[in-house]
Design an enzyme around this catalytic site. Structure first.
Site, PDB file in Angstrom:
ATOM      1  N   ARG A  38      19.181  30.982 -19.266  1.00  0.00           N
ATOM      2  CA  ARG A  38      19.197  29.522 -19.309  1.00  0.00           C
ATOM      3  C   ARG A  38      17.793  28.935 -19.267  1.00  0.00           C
ATOM      4  NH1 ARG A  38      23.201  28.452 -14.510  1.00  0.00           N
ATOM      5  NH2 ARG A  38      25.152  28.677 -15.625  1.00  0.00           N
ATOM      6  N   ARG A  60       6.947   0.172   5.143  1.00  0.00           N
ATOM      7  CA  ARG A  60       6.205  -0.708   4.225  1.00  0.00           C
ATOM      8  C   ARG A  60       6.195  -2.058   4.927  1.00  0.00           C
ATOM      9  NH1 ARG A  60       4.980   3.330   0.266  1.00  0.00           N
ATOM     10  NH2 ARG A  60       6.828   4.576   0.133  1.00  0.00           N
ATOM     11  N   CYS A  61       5.089  -2.721   4.904  1.00  0.00           N
ATOM     12  CA  CYS A  61       4.985  -3.975   5.656  1.00  0.00           C
ATOM     13  C   CYS A  61       4.297  -5.037   4.808  1.00  0.00           C
ATOM     14  CB  CYS A  61       4.213  -3.719   6.954  1.00  0.00           C
ATOM     15  SG  CYS A  61       3.853  -5.203   7.898  1.00  0.00           S
ATOM     16  N   ARG A  91      14.590  29.779 -11.216  1.00  0.00           N
ATOM     17  CA  ARG A  91      14.238  30.788 -12.222  1.00  0.00           C
ATOM     18  C   ARG A  91      15.116  32.028 -12.102  1.00  0.00           C
ATOM     19  NH1 ARG A  91       8.142  32.418 -14.117  1.00  0.00           N
ATOM     20  NH2 ARG A  91       8.820  34.040 -15.517  1.00  0.00           N
ATOM     21  N   ALA A 131      -4.880  15.452  15.860  1.00  0.00           N
ATOM     22  CA  ALA A 131      -6.340  15.630  15.879  1.00  0.00           C
ATOM     23  C   ALA A 131      -7.028  14.340  16.328  1.00  0.00           C
ATOM     24  CB  ALA A 131      -6.825  16.038  14.489  1.00  0.00           C
ATOM     25  N   GLY A 186       5.238  12.996  -7.711  1.00  0.00           N
ATOM     26  CA  GLY A 186       3.808  12.815  -8.006  1.00  0.00           C
ATOM     27  C   GLY A 186       3.451  11.376  -8.379  1.00  0.00           C
ATOM     28  N   ARG A 187       4.456  10.490  -8.359  1.00  0.00           N
ATOM     29  CA  ARG A 187       4.242   9.103  -8.846  1.00  0.00           C
ATOM     30  C   ARG A 187       3.527   9.145 -10.194  1.00  0.00           C
ATOM     31  NH1 ARG A 187       2.430   4.901  -4.189  1.00  0.00           N
ATOM     32  NH2 ARG A 187       0.954   6.532  -3.669  1.00  0.00           N
ATOM     33  N   ASP A 198      -2.965  11.584  -5.374  1.00  0.00           N
ATOM     34  CA  ASP A 198      -3.374  10.558  -6.346  1.00  0.00           C
ATOM     35  C   ASP A 198      -4.481   9.644  -5.801  1.00  0.00           C
ATOM     36  OD1 ASP A 198      -1.823   9.312  -4.458  1.00  0.00           O
ATOM     37  OD2 ASP A 198      -0.620   8.163  -5.871  1.00  0.00           O
ATOM     38  N   ASP A 255       1.159  13.184  -3.246  1.00  0.00           N
ATOM     39  CA  ASP A 255       0.897  13.057  -4.685  1.00  0.00           C
ATOM     40  C   ASP A 255      -0.507  13.475  -5.126  1.00  0.00           C
ATOM     41  OD1 ASP A 255       3.464  11.996  -4.877  1.00  0.00           O
ATOM     42  OD2 ASP A 255       2.744   9.966  -4.497  1.00  0.00           O
ATOM     43  N   VAL A 309      -5.797  11.958  18.241  1.00  0.00           N
ATOM     44  CA  VAL A 309      -5.537  11.747  19.675  1.00  0.00           C
ATOM     45  C   VAL A 309      -6.462  12.644  20.511  1.00  0.00           C
ATOM     46  CG1 VAL A 309      -3.826  12.088  21.522  1.00  0.00           C
ATOM     47  CG2 VAL A 309      -3.140  11.005  19.358  1.00  0.00           C
ATOM     48  N   ARG A 310      -6.521  13.903  20.163  1.00  0.00           N
ATOM     49  CA  ARG A 310      -7.286  14.834  20.995  1.00  0.00           C
ATOM     50  C   ARG A 310      -8.792  14.653  20.822  1.00  0.00           C
ATOM     51  NH1 ARG A 310      -3.248  20.049  21.445  1.00  0.00           N
ATOM     52  NH2 ARG A 310      -1.670  18.868  22.600  1.00  0.00           N
ATOM     53  N   GLY A 320       5.082  29.933 -13.551  1.00  0.00           N
ATOM     54  CA  GLY A 320       5.258  30.503 -14.884  1.00  0.00           C
ATOM     55  C   GLY A 320       6.132  29.641 -15.777  1.00  0.00           C
ATOM     56  N   ASP A 363      -3.229   4.645  -0.874  1.00  0.00           N
ATOM     57  CA  ASP A 363      -4.166   3.564  -1.219  1.00  0.00           C
ATOM     58  C   ASP A 363      -3.721   2.193  -0.697  1.00  0.00           C
ATOM     59  OD1 ASP A 363      -2.101   3.494  -3.026  1.00  0.00           O
ATOM     60  OD2 ASP A 363      -3.363   3.313  -4.809  1.00  0.00           O
ATOM     61  N   GLY A 386       4.239   6.122   2.192  1.00  0.00           N
ATOM     62  CA  GLY A 386       5.091   7.310   2.072  1.00  0.00           C
ATOM     63  C   GLY A 386       4.653   8.400   3.047  1.00  0.00           C
ATOM     64  N   THR A 437      -0.759  11.736   1.587  1.00  0.00           N
ATOM     65  CA  THR A 437       0.261  11.520   0.549  1.00  0.00           C
ATOM     66  C   THR A 437       0.438  12.829  -0.213  1.00  0.00           C
ATOM     67  OG1 THR A 437       0.687  10.512  -1.623  1.00  0.00           O
ATOM     68  CG2 THR A 437      -1.569  10.445  -0.875  1.00  0.00           C
TER      69      THR A 437
HETATM   70  P1  ADP Z   1       0.705   3.926   0.446  1.00  0.00           P
HETATM   71  O1  ADP Z   1      -0.219   3.730   1.597  1.00  0.00           O
HETATM   72  O2  ADP Z   1       1.427   5.234   0.503  1.00  0.00           O
HETATM   73  O3  ADP Z   1       0.016   3.676  -0.886  1.00  0.00           O
HETATM   74  P2  ADP Z   1       2.018   1.321   0.214  1.00  0.00           P
HETATM   75  O4  ADP Z   1       1.405   0.995  -1.107  1.00  0.00           O
HETATM   76  O5  ADP Z   1       3.445   1.004   0.420  1.00  0.00           O
HETATM   77  O6  ADP Z   1       1.874   2.873   0.579  1.00  0.00           O
HETATM   78  O7  ADP Z   1       1.167   0.566   1.338  1.00  0.00           O
HETATM   79  C1  ADP Z   1       1.448   0.722   2.701  1.00  0.00           C
HETATM   80  C2  ADP Z   1       1.265  -0.578   3.419  1.00  0.00           C
HETATM   81  O8  ADP Z   1      -0.121  -0.991   3.360  1.00  0.00           O
HETATM   82  C3  ADP Z   1       1.999  -1.785   2.852  1.00  0.00           C
HETATM   83  O9  ADP Z   1       3.357  -1.802   3.228  1.00  0.00           O
HETATM   84  C4  ADP Z   1       1.234  -2.934   3.485  1.00  0.00           C
HETATM   85  O10 ADP Z   1       1.603  -3.117   4.839  1.00  0.00           O
HETATM   86  C5  ADP Z   1      -0.201  -2.407   3.457  1.00  0.00           C
HETATM   87  N1  ADP Z   1      -0.907  -2.960   2.298  1.00  0.00           N
HETATM   88  C6  ADP Z   1      -0.819  -2.579   1.020  1.00  0.00           C
HETATM   89  N2  ADP Z   1      -1.592  -3.349   0.211  1.00  0.00           N
HETATM   90  C7  ADP Z   1      -2.183  -4.261   1.012  1.00  0.00           C
HETATM   91  C8  ADP Z   1      -3.089  -5.346   0.799  1.00  0.00           C
HETATM   92  N3  ADP Z   1      -3.548  -5.645  -0.413  1.00  0.00           N
HETATM   93  N4  ADP Z   1      -3.479  -6.068   1.878  1.00  0.00           N
HETATM   94  C9  ADP Z   1      -3.030  -5.770   3.121  1.00  0.00           C
HETATM   95  N5  ADP Z   1      -2.162  -4.764   3.378  1.00  0.00           N
HETATM   96  C10 ADP Z   1      -1.754  -4.014   2.353  1.00  0.00           C
END
Ligand code: ADP
Length: 354
Positions: free
Chosen positions: A165, A75-76, A157, A25, A173-174, A132, A130, A27-28, A188, A106, A14, A128
Site C-alpha cells: 500500500r 490564547r489571550c 510503513r 530551568a 508544522g503550520r 518556525d 513547528d 525556576v532553579r 524513507g 512569535d 501552542g 513550539t
Molecule cells: P504563539 O506564541 O505560539 O505564536 P499565539 O500567536 O497564539 O501563539 O500568541 C500567544 C499569545 O501572545 C496571544 O494569545 C496573545 O496573548 C499574545 N500576543 C500575540 N500577539 C500579540 C500582540 N501583537 N500584542 C500583544 N500580545 C500579543
C-alpha cells in the site's frame, strides 16, 4: 541597574514538549541567584487575572520528563488591547514581579515586546514544535515532535509493506515544512510536499509506478499541513487513481504535540532557561534566546520578529526601515542560509528516497 527580587515565568500559545524543562530551568536558575520565582498560569490570561503562585525548587521536581505544560497555556487576545496590557502591568506591580520569562512562539514574543515597552522587562524562549522561528536553529519541542512523527510513520510503513500500500501522511508544522522534510528523510518517504517548494505530482506518480515495477511494496508520501487541509486527502485519491496502488490517508495532527520530551529538547530547554535568567538578571530584556550554530545567544525581539517576517515574505526588504544596511544584509544572509539548508535536505530526499 535594576535589582530583581522576584521574576515570573509563563508558557503561552501552542504547547510543546520541553516547555516544562524550560520552566524548571528558569525556576532553579533564579533561585540559585537568590531571586524568587512565581509561576503565571494560563499564559497572559493568568497574568491579567492574577492566576499566580510562588514556585520553589521542589515545585518543579519530576517535570523535566513531562510533555505539555504544567503552567498550562492559553490564547489571550485581551493582552493586545491597551486595557488588557494595563491590567497585566498592574498584576506585576501587585505581585512584585520585576521581570518575566515567556515561553512560546512569535505571538508570545509580541506580547513580551508589548509588556517590556509598558515597563515589565521580558525575555522570550522559543517553545513550539513547528521550528518556525527564523532567529533560532531549533525551537523547544521540534525534536520531540519529529521523533514522535517518525515513530508513527514507521508503524504505518510496516502495514504498507504487508499489504503493498501507499500511505499519505499529513504532519504538523503550520506554515513551515521542517517537521515534514526531516521526518520524510528519516522515514524513507517516497516524496515530501512542503510549502517551501513546488511539488511535482506527475513525477511522484512516475516514481511510484517505476519503483513498484522494481518490486517496492510500501510507499509513504509525507505532506506538511502548510499545503492546506484538502491537499493530502486529495493527493491520496489521485495516487490511487494514477498508479493503481491502494492509498490511505492519515492526519497525525495534535497527537505529535504531546508526549515525553527527547533528550535534545530537555537539554535545549535547560540551556535556554538558564541563559534567559542570567540575561534578565543582568538587566537585558526584550530579547529572545536562540540557538545559533550550537551556541545559545540572545537576540533582540524586534529584530527576531522582523527577521521572521522577512523569511516568511510578510515584509519586503524595503519595509525594514530603521535598520542599517549591514543589519538588513545580515537578515538576508540568514534567510538565504535557512533556505539553502532546506533546499539541500529537499534535494537529498528526492534523490535518495525512492
Ligand atoms: P504563539 O506564541 O505560539 O505564536 P499565539 O500567536 O497564539 O501563539 O500568541 C500567544 C499569545 O501572545 C496571544 O494569545 C496573545 O496573548 C499574545 N500576543 C500575540 N500577539 C500579540 C500582540 N501583537 N500584542 C500583544 N500580545 C500579543
Amino acid at each position: 541597574m535594576k535589582v530583581f527580587k522576584k521574576i515570573g515565568v509563563l508558557t503561552s500559545g501552542g504547547d510543546a514538549p520541553g516547555m516544562n524543562a524550560a520552566v524548571r530551568a528558569v525556576v532553579r536558575a533564579a533561585l540559585s541567584n537568590g531571586v524568587e520565582v512565581v509561576g503565571i498560569y494560563r499564559g497572559y490570561s493568568g497574568l491579567i487575572d492574577g492566576d499566580i503562585k510562588a514556585l520553589d525548587i521542589r515545585d518543579v521536581s519530576n517535570t523535566i520528563n513531562k510533555g505539555g505544560t504544567v503552567l498550562y497555556s492559553d490564547r489571550c487576545p485581551e493582552l493586545k488591547t491597551p486595557d488588557g496590557l494595563a491590567k497585566a502591568v498592574e498584576t506585576c506591580h501587585k505581585f512584585g514581579i520585576d521581570g518575566i520569562v515567556t515561553i512560546g512562539g512569535d505571538g508570545t514574543f509580541r506580547g513580551a515586546n508589548a509588556l517590556t515597552k509598558a515597563g515589565v522587562p521580558c525575555v522570550g524562549i522559543p517553545g513550539t514544535i513547528d521550528n518556525d522561528i527564523t532567529s533560532t536553529d531549533n525551537t523547544i519541542g521540534f525534536d520531540t515532535a519529529m521523533n514522535t512523527t517518525l515513530d508513527l510513520v514507521d508503524k504505518l510503513r510496516d502495514t504498507c509493506e504487508s499489504h503493498a500500500r501507499c500511505n499519505v501522511v499529513e504532519v504538523m508544522g503550520r506554515g513551515a515544512g521542517d517537521i515534514a522534510l526531516n521526518t520524510a528523510i528519516a522515514s524513507g518517504s517516497t516524496a515530501v510536499a512542503i510549502p517551501e517548494f513546488d511539488f511535482d505530482e506527475e513525477e511522484l506518480f512516475r516514481k511510484i509506478k517505476t519503483s513498484k515495477k522494481l518490486g517496492k511494496r510500501n510507499f509513504i508520501v509525507t505532506v506538511s499541513e502548510g499545503m492546506g487541509s484538502d491537499y493530502a486527502p486529495t493527493l491520496a485519491k489521485k495516487i490511487q487513481a494514477e498508479t493503481g496502488v491502494e492509498t490511505k490517508f492519515a492526519r497525525f495532527a495534535h497527537i505529535v504535540r504531546g508526549g515525553t520530551p527527547t533528550l535534545r529538547d530537555r537539554i535545549l530547554a535547560t540551556r535556554m532557561g538558564a541563559y534567559a535568567v542570567d540575561r534578565l538578571l543582568q538587566g537585558k530584556s526584550n530579547i529572545v534566546i536562540c540557538e545559533r550554530h550550537d551556541e545559545i545567544v540572545a537576540r533582540d525581539i524586534t529584530f527576531a520578529l522582523d527577521l521572521d517576517a522577512l523569511y516568511k515574505g510578510v515584509v519586503s526588504e524595503g519595509e525594514l526601515q530603521g535598520y542599517g544596511a549591514d543589519v538588513v544584509e545580515e537578515m538576508k544572509r540568514e534567510c538565504r542560509e535557512r533556505r539553502e539548508k532546506m533546499a539541500a535536505l529537499y534535494e537529498i530526499e528526492g534523490r535518495l528516497n525512492l
